[in-house]
Write a protein that holds these residues in place. Structure first.
Motif, mmCIF file in Angstrom:
data_model
loop_
_atom_site.group_PDB
_atom_site.id
_atom_site.type_symbol
_atom_site.label_atom_id
_atom_site.label_comp_id
_atom_site.label_asym_id
_atom_site.label_seq_id
_atom_site.Cartn_x
_atom_site.Cartn_y
_atom_site.Cartn_z
ATOM 1 N N GLY A 1 0.817 -1.200 0.000
ATOM 2 C CA GLY A 1 0.000 0.000 0.000
ATOM 3 C C GLY A 1 0.854 1.253 0.000
ATOM 4 N N PRO A 2 0.211 2.419 -0.038
ATOM 5 C CA PRO A 2 0.963 3.676 -0.007
ATOM 6 C C PRO A 2 1.543 3.945 1.380
ATOM 7 C CG PRO A 2 -1.386 4.113 0.135
ATOM 8 C CD PRO A 2 -1.249 2.639 -0.110
ATOM 9 N N LEU A 3 2.588 4.736 1.426
ATOM 10 C CA LEU A 3 3.111 5.213 2.700
ATOM 11 C C LEU A 3 2.056 6.112 3.319
ATOM 12 C CD1 LEU A 3 5.550 5.563 4.639
ATOM 13 C CD2 LEU A 3 6.213 7.521 3.246
ATOM 14 N N SER A 4 1.597 5.754 4.499
ATOM 15 C CA SER A 4 0.482 6.489 5.094
ATOM 16 C C SER A 4 0.500 6.366 6.600
ATOM 17 C CB SER A 4 -0.844 5.936 4.558
ATOM 18 O OG SER A 4 -1.950 6.467 5.261
ATOM 19 N N ALA A 5 0.243 7.482 7.277
ATOM 20 C CA ALA A 5 0.128 7.452 8.737
ATOM 21 C C ALA A 5 -1.065 6.625 9.170
ATOM 22 C CB ALA A 5 0.004 8.874 9.282
ATOM 23 N N LEU A 6 -2.008 6.385 8.253
ATOM 24 C CA LEU A 6 -3.158 5.546 8.584
ATOM 25 C C LEU A 6 -2.730 4.101 8.813
ATOM 26 C CD1 LEU A 6 -6.241 5.700 8.914
ATOM 27 C CD2 LEU A 6 -6.451 5.061 6.503
ATOM 28 N N VAL A 7 -1.619 3.709 8.206
ATOM 29 C CA VAL A 7 -1.032 2.381 8.403
ATOM 30 C C VAL A 7 0.388 2.606 8.901
ATOM 31 C CG1 VAL A 7 -0.457 0.164 7.346
ATOM 32 C CG2 VAL A 7 -2.416 1.479 6.492
ATOM 33 N N PRO A 8 0.575 2.762 10.208
ATOM 34 C CA PRO A 8 1.898 3.124 10.733
ATOM 35 C C PRO A 8 3.032 2.219 10.268
ATOM 36 C CG PRO A 8 0.238 3.375 12.431
ATOM 37 C CD PRO A 8 -0.451 2.718 11.275
ATOM 38 N N ALA A 9 2.764 0.926 10.128
ATOM 39 C CA ALA A 9 3.828 0.002 9.717
ATOM 40 C C ALA A 9 4.333 0.289 8.316
ATOM 41 C CB ALA A 9 3.332 -1.448 9.808
ATOM 42 N N SER A 10 3.555 1.009 7.506
ATOM 43 C CA SER A 10 4.020 1.334 6.151
ATOM 44 C C SER A 10 5.264 2.208 6.188
ATOM 45 C CB SER A 10 2.910 2.014 5.342
ATOM 46 O OG SER A 10 2.619 3.307 5.848
ATOM 47 N N ALA A 11 5.557 2.831 7.321
ATOM 48 C CA ALA A 11 6.773 3.633 7.456
ATOM 49 C C ALA A 11 8.026 2.791 7.269
ATOM 50 C CB ALA A 11 6.812 4.320 8.821
ATOM 51 N N LEU A 12 7.903 1.475 7.423
ATOM 52 C CA LEU A 12 9.063 0.608 7.210
ATOM 53 C C LEU A 12 9.535 0.646 5.768
ATOM 54 C CD1 LEU A 12 8.112 -2.538 9.341
ATOM 55 C CD2 LEU A 12 9.435 -0.528 10.015
ATOM 56 N N GLN A 13 8.680 1.112 4.864
ATOM 57 C CA GLN A 13 9.093 1.284 3.469
ATOM 58 C C GLN A 13 10.259 2.273 3.356
ATOM 59 O OE1 GLN A 13 5.748 2.290 0.946
ATOM 60 N NE2 GLN A 13 4.415 0.808 1.951
ATOM 61 N N LEU A 14 10.408 3.137 4.351
ATOM 62 C CA LEU A 14 11.460 4.148 4.342
ATOM 63 C C LEU A 14 12.781 3.648 4.921
ATOM 64 C CD1 LEU A 14 9.348 7.174 5.664
ATOM 65 C CD2 LEU A 14 10.021 6.741 3.294
ATOM 66 N N HIS A 15 12.760 2.468 5.532
ATOM 67 C CA HIS A 15 13.942 2.000 6.263
ATOM 68 C C HIS A 15 14.928 1.326 5.314
ATOM 69 C CE1 HIS A 15 16.421 -0.011 9.275
ATOM 70 N NE2 HIS A 15 15.866 0.794 10.171
ATOM 71 N N PRO A 16 16.230 1.601 5.463
ATOM 72 C CA PRO A 16 17.227 0.998 4.567
ATOM 73 C C PRO A 16 17.442 -0.490 4.792
ATOM 74 C CG PRO A 16 18.318 2.278 6.268
ATOM 75 C CD PRO A 16 16.845 2.571 6.392
ATOM 76 N N HIS A 17 17.035 -1.022 5.943
ATOM 77 C CA HIS A 17 17.208 -2.458 6.209
ATOM 78 C C HIS A 17 16.017 -2.960 7.028
ATOM 79 C CE1 HIS A 17 20.050 -5.947 7.629
ATOM 80 N NE2 HIS A 17 19.080 -6.364 6.828
ATOM 81 N N ALA A 18 14.905 -3.127 6.349
ATOM 82 C CA ALA A 18 13.690 -3.636 6.983
ATOM 83 C C ALA A 18 13.340 -4.979 6.362
ATOM 84 C CB ALA A 18 12.533 -2.665 6.804
#
Length: 260
Positions: A212-229
């Motif tokens: 899904g899109p990066l969204s505060a509605l889905v907090p775990a989507s922030a892991l898309q920004l991590h260099p090693h997730a």
């Protein structure tokens, strides 16, 4: 973000425990952030078996992801008690190896800030284990949490309290309303973040997190920004992934010398 689909929860636990063992071998004093709940238990079981088999964890440090506000440290469902019972003691560590916030502090807001600083002063988290809520929360960063948030007080949603009531004799009235949690910004500072999700009830949250899109509605989507997730899911939790076959092929083609 790497997606690894495993047959079941036990296989996921073994995979993640092996990655922790590799980390500890090269960095004996690693700071490992642990999550609570039922999902990560296979990780701790597998890691304990590795210690029994000779893995030296005597210098490892353990830190807490979150804590209920108002529960005494000795309460069986405080996360401090849970982590000591499920991780610290089985690994043969002392409570001196443990870092966590005090949910009964006189000034809880100041305690949250102090814990954030304590993680930095400890050199930062090397390996952070995460679970995911059915609404996509990580830690206790509920939907619409700031993606830059730091360790702070959060109010739990009714759904999260309902989900956690099973640990409180199925009585939601016993579940606290507030927690101290590492913020999303804090979590993203860990050098390696590994999320484990199992069961069909997590499939929608996993799909929204990964595809899904990066969204505060889905907090775990922030892991898309991590260099090693790394996101490790069993077949049931992977059921909503459109690119599941691609993720399987990518992992199958991974070099044998490269861990997650």
């Amino acid at each position: 973000m790497e997606i690894v689909i495993v047959p079941d929860a036990a296989a996921g636990g073994e995979l993640i425990a092996s990655a922790i063992a590799e980390l500890v071998t090269r960095k004996p004093d690693a700071l490992v952030g642990v999550a609570t709940g039922s999902t990560p238990l296979p990780i701790y079981t597998a890691l304990t078996a590795k210690v029994a088999g000779g893995l030296d964890v005597t210098r490892v440090r353990i830190c807490q992801l979150d804590e209920y506000v108002g529960l005494p440290a000795g309460h069986p469902e405080s996360y401090r008690s849970t982590v000591i019972r499920q991780v610290v003691e089985p690994l043969g560590l002392s409570e001196g190896s443990f870092i966590g916030p005090d949910g009964t502090a006189a000034d809880v807001a100041a305690e949250a800030i102090a814990y954030d600083h304590a993680l930095a002063e400890a050199g930062g988290v090397d390996f952070q284990i995460l679970g995911i809520g059915t609404d996509g929360h990580i830690g206790f960063n509920e939907p619409c949490s700031s993606l830059a948030s730091r360790t702070r007080i959060k109010t739990l949603t009714d759904q999260t309290r309902i989900d956690n009531a099973r640990f409180f004799e199925d009585d939601i009235e016993q579940v606290p309303h507030h927690v101290i949690t590492q913020g999303i910004g804090t979590i993203l500072e860990a050098r390696h973040v590994v999320l484990l999700a199992t069961g069909a009830n997590k499939a929608d949250a996993v799909a929204a997190t990964v595809e899904g899109p990066l969204s505060a509605l889905v907090p775990a989507s922030a892991l898309q920004l991590h260099p090693h997730a790394t996101v490790v899911v069993d077949e049931a939790a992977a059921a909503g992934l459109k690119l599941a076959d691609y993720f399987r092929a990518t992992y199958a083609a991974k070099p044998s010398w490269q861990s997650i």
